[in-house]
Scaffold this active site. Structure first.
Site, PDB file in Angstrom:
ATOM      1  N   LYS A  14     -35.767  55.599  47.504  1.00 51.63           N
ATOM      2  CA  LYS A  14     -36.301  54.680  48.523  1.00 51.63           C
ATOM      3  C   LYS A  14     -35.204  53.775  49.081  1.00 51.63           C
ATOM      4  CE  LYS A  14     -39.362  52.677  45.845  1.00 51.63           C
ATOM      5  NZ  LYS A  14     -39.329  53.326  44.527  1.00 51.63           N
ATOM      6  N   ARG A  89     -47.057  47.948  46.242  1.00 46.57           N
ATOM      7  CA  ARG A  89     -47.107  48.765  45.030  1.00 46.57           C
ATOM      8  C   ARG A  89     -48.493  48.778  44.417  1.00 46.57           C
ATOM      9  NH1 ARG A  89     -41.257  48.498  43.845  1.00 46.57           N
ATOM     10  NH2 ARG A  89     -40.769  49.550  41.907  1.00 46.57           N
ATOM     11  N   ARG A 128     -27.080  58.706  36.748  1.00 47.15           N
ATOM     12  CA  ARG A 128     -26.738  57.410  37.354  1.00 47.15           C
ATOM     13  C   ARG A 128     -26.099  56.475  36.313  1.00 47.15           C
ATOM     14  NH1 ARG A 128     -31.642  56.419  39.487  1.00 47.15           N
ATOM     15  NH2 ARG A 128     -32.325  55.103  37.780  1.00 47.15           N
ATOM     16  N   ARG A 140     -28.175  48.296  35.362  1.00 48.72           N
ATOM     17  CA  ARG A 140     -29.300  47.369  35.557  1.00 48.72           C
ATOM     18  C   ARG A 140     -30.087  47.223  34.262  1.00 48.72           C
ATOM     19  NH1 ARG A 140     -32.774  49.088  40.722  1.00 48.72           N
ATOM     20  NH2 ARG A 140     -34.539  48.890  39.305  1.00 48.72           N
ATOM     21  N   ARG A 151     -42.114  52.408  33.935  1.00 47.98           N
ATOM     22  CA  ARG A 151     -42.210  52.257  35.393  1.00 47.98           C
ATOM     23  C   ARG A 151     -42.924  53.459  36.020  1.00 47.98           C
ATOM     24  NH1 ARG A 151     -36.129  51.518  36.018  1.00 47.98           N
ATOM     25  NH2 ARG A 151     -36.354  51.583  38.262  1.00 47.98           N
TER      26      ARG A 151
HETATM   27  P1  ADP Z   1     -37.411  51.106  41.575  1.00 49.00           P
HETATM   28  O1  ADP Z   1     -37.520  51.566  42.972  1.00 49.00           O
HETATM   29  O2  ADP Z   1     -36.289  51.752  40.823  1.00 49.00           O
HETATM   30  O3  ADP Z   1     -38.714  51.129  40.838  1.00 49.00           O
HETATM   31  P2  ADP Z   1     -37.275  48.350  42.437  1.00 49.00           P
HETATM   32  O4  ADP Z   1     -35.970  47.730  42.689  1.00 49.00           O
HETATM   33  O5  ADP Z   1     -38.107  48.703  43.625  1.00 49.00           O
HETATM   34  O6  ADP Z   1     -36.978  49.606  41.533  1.00 49.00           O
HETATM   35  O7  ADP Z   1     -38.158  47.408  41.500  1.00 49.00           O
HETATM   36  C1  ADP Z   1     -37.689  46.887  40.287  1.00 49.00           C
HETATM   37  C2  ADP Z   1     -38.773  46.061  39.593  1.00 49.00           C
HETATM   38  O8  ADP Z   1     -39.112  44.932  40.410  1.00 49.00           O
HETATM   39  C3  ADP Z   1     -40.092  46.768  39.348  1.00 49.00           C
HETATM   40  O9  ADP Z   1     -40.076  47.549  38.165  1.00 49.00           O
HETATM   41  C4  ADP Z   1     -41.058  45.566  39.255  1.00 49.00           C
HETATM   42  O10 ADP Z   1     -40.945  44.926  38.015  1.00 49.00           O
HETATM   43  C5  ADP Z   1     -40.512  44.635  40.303  1.00 49.00           C
HETATM   44  N1  ADP Z   1     -41.117  44.839  41.637  1.00 49.00           N
HETATM   45  C6  ADP Z   1     -40.476  45.276  42.765  1.00 49.00           C
HETATM   46  N2  ADP Z   1     -41.323  45.353  43.802  1.00 49.00           N
HETATM   47  C7  ADP Z   1     -42.533  44.954  43.335  1.00 49.00           C
HETATM   48  C8  ADP Z   1     -43.834  44.826  43.914  1.00 49.00           C
HETATM   49  N3  ADP Z   1     -44.061  45.144  45.204  1.00 49.00           N
HETATM   50  N4  ADP Z   1     -44.848  44.375  43.137  1.00 49.00           N
HETATM   51  C9  ADP Z   1     -44.657  44.066  41.853  1.00 49.00           C
HETATM   52  N5  ADP Z   1     -43.459  44.171  41.237  1.00 49.00           N
HETATM   53  C10 ADP Z   1     -42.403  44.614  41.959  1.00 49.00           C
END
Ligand code: ADP
Length: 214
Positions: A14, A89, A128, A140, A151
């Protein structure tokens, strides 16, 4: 003005695809993950509150995310539209976004689902981490297999209901995220070119009104 959502499991690409899309005229990429990590790094009140949640791979509360995005999309650099990366999400977030975009009079053009199977996501994570370590970089704190598995399960339970939600609205487009990065980018660009100004159903109001061009 166009708004695009990039939807997909963790590690689907993404971020990479949103950044490439940002190069299209005036679109602003907003990654809620990046925004939250910036809060953690700056040790703000929000950052301190969400750090443990991020490290576990759970979702931060909807109201916090919605308030953060609501404030951000009102800023000047978002006036031509946003690529939402990692948001919404949950169904509650999707409904809140609908209301915010409607208020702004800013239509939702397309929701691009990046489809990648879970085994591939685990493989990608392994490479990665190895690459980051080899380059002397910092991995990270939520990038380990245990957290990724959580996740993925959170994605399955809380985020996949968005797929039928947007499909029913006629705005969902699925792209095979297992293809090479360039091929995926071209597929996304083609979808957005096709949809430019042609979809009266994608304005956030016309629920269940499929786009006639698709
Ligand atoms: P990835 O795409 O690898 O899952 P992100 O950078 O999008 O990683 O998200 C990392 C973390 O940030 C998620 O696991 C969650 O804890 C939090 N997070 C990100 N976006 C949201 C969202 N829209 N709602 C709730 N938590 C979020």
């Amino acid at each position: 003005m166009i708004n695009v959502i990039i939807l997909g499991p963790p590690g689907a690409g993404k971020g990479t695809q949103s950044q490439r899309l940002e190069e299209r005229a005036g679109l602003k990429q907003l990654s809620t993950g990046d925004m939250l990590r910036a809060e953690v790094a700056a040790q703000t009140e929000i950052g301190n509150k969400v750090k443990a949640i991020l490290d576990r791979g759970d979702l931060v509360p909807d109201d916090l995310i919605v308030a953060m995005i609501g404030k951000r999309i009102g800023e000047f650099d978002c006036k031509y539209g946003v690529i939402f990366d990692g948001f919404p999400r949950t169904l509650a977030q999707a409904q809140a976004l609908d209301a915010m975009l409607e208020k702004k009079g800013s239509p939702l053009k397309a929701v691009i689902e990046l489809a990648v199977d879970e085994q591939e996501l685990l493989n990608r994570q392994r490479s990665r981490i190895a690459e980051t370590k080899a380059a002397g970089g910092e991995v990270r704190s939520d990038d380990n297999e245990e957290t990724l598995r959580n996740r993925l399960s959170v994605f399955r339970q809380q985020t996949t209901p968005l797929i039928p939600y947007y499909r029913d609205r006629g705005v969902l487009e699925t792209v095979d995220g297992m293809q090479p990065v360039d091929v995926v980018s071209r597929a996304i660009k083609a979808i957005l070119a096709k949809n430019d100004g042609t979809c009266p159903a994608s304005n956030g109001n016309a629920v269940k009104n499929a786009c006639p061009t698709r």
